[in-house]
Motif scaffolding. Sequence first.
Motif, short mmCIF file in Angstrom:
data_model
loop_
_atom_site.label_atom_id
_atom_site.label_comp_id
_atom_site.label_asym_id
_atom_site.label_seq_id
_atom_site.Cartn_x
_atom_site.Cartn_y
_atom_site.Cartn_z
N TRP A 29 21.99 -49.49 -3.96
CA TRP A 29 22.93 -50.21 -3.09
C TRP A 29 22.27 -50.72 -1.82
CZ3 TRP A 29 23.06 -47.25 1.29
CH2 TRP A 29 22.77 -45.90 1.13
N TRP A 41 24.13 -42.78 5.47
CA TRP A 41 24.59 -43.61 4.35
C TRP A 41 24.22 -42.94 3.03
CZ3 TRP A 41 26.28 -49.03 4.37
CH2 TRP A 41 26.65 -49.47 5.64
N PHE A 78 38.74 -53.42 -0.58
CA PHE A 78 37.70 -52.40 -0.53
C PHE A 78 37.54 -51.91 0.90
CE2 PHE A 78 36.84 -54.30 -4.56
CZ PHE A 78 36.30 -53.29 -5.34
N ALA A 79 37.62 -52.83 1.86
CA ALA A 79 37.48 -52.44 3.27
C ALA A 79 38.60 -51.49 3.68
CB ALA A 79 37.48 -53.68 4.16
N PHE A 82 37.98 -47.97 2.21
CA PHE A 82 36.93 -47.18 2.85
C PHE A 82 37.26 -46.86 4.31
CE2 PHE A 82 34.74 -48.30 -0.98
CZ PHE A 82 33.99 -47.18 -1.23
N GLY A 91 35.19 -47.27 8.28
CA GLY A 91 34.86 -47.59 6.90
C GLY A 91 33.39 -47.55 6.58
N VAL A 109 26.81 -53.29 2.93
CA VAL A 109 28.20 -52.84 2.82
C VAL A 109 28.72 -53.09 1.41
CG1 VAL A 109 30.56 -53.26 3.61
CG2 VAL A 109 28.71 -53.05 5.27
N THR A 110 28.49 -54.30 0.91
CA THR A 110 28.97 -54.66 -0.43
C THR A 110 28.34 -53.76 -1.49
OG1 THR A 110 29.26 -56.94 0.28
CG2 THR A 110 29.18 -56.54 -2.08
N ARG A 113 29.75 -49.95 -1.06
CA ARG A 113 31.12 -49.80 -1.54
C ARG A 113 31.23 -50.12 -3.02
NH1 ARG A 113 34.05 -52.82 3.58
NH2 ARG A 113 33.83 -51.09 5.05
N THR A 117 32.56 -47.50 -5.97
CA THR A 117 33.76 -47.77 -6.76
C THR A 117 33.44 -47.94 -8.24
OG1 THR A 117 33.61 -50.12 -6.11
CG2 THR A 117 35.12 -48.72 -4.85
#
Length: 188
Positions: A29, A41, A78-79, A82, A91, A109-110, A113, A117
């Motif tokens: 990620w 993170w 999604f935001a 989170f 988030g 971030v994308t 997350r 998910t």
Amino acid sequence: MTAGRVAGEARAATANVIAAMASDSYPIWWRGIDVPPPAEWAYMFEAFTSDDAGDEWALAAAVFIAQTRRRTGLGPTFAELFVHLMPEGNGLPSPFPRELEFVERRRAVTGFRGHITIDWRRRGLINFDKGVTRSLRVGRVFRERSRRRYHDHSVRTPRPESAMSDAMATNEDKQVGRQMVSTRSKGE
């Protein structure tokens, strides 16, 4: 060509290869970003997707999604999901490194997350459509658990309607018995 120019190009090429190799060792990620990911993170990603705590986080996400869908008719973004799961960081697990550019921040971030998910979708607790806003919804496993829990709860506890009808029938029997007793005493 001069020797200095060739040596400079070789150093630059070596630096590019080393940077590319270093970014490949980053979590999936965080790929494509030159700066290493912050430790917070990586720890949060591990917590969200681990075998130990991943199901609990996925269940918390599914409950939030179900509540949001019940309340608004649409799934959360999604935001929003989170931010609900990590409210203290808005988030995000921690602030971004200062040297990240805007595009790298969006990618981080994308990716963060999205991969979380995807793991939760594989567990069957949530589902979503790729590229569709507000498509988050509960998954098949969550629906099965919810139905089972509802069924188990309804089997263990008597329904209020049946309890009320039993009480009413008992009261009617008492009233009928009083009328029979009182009718006999009058006739005799």
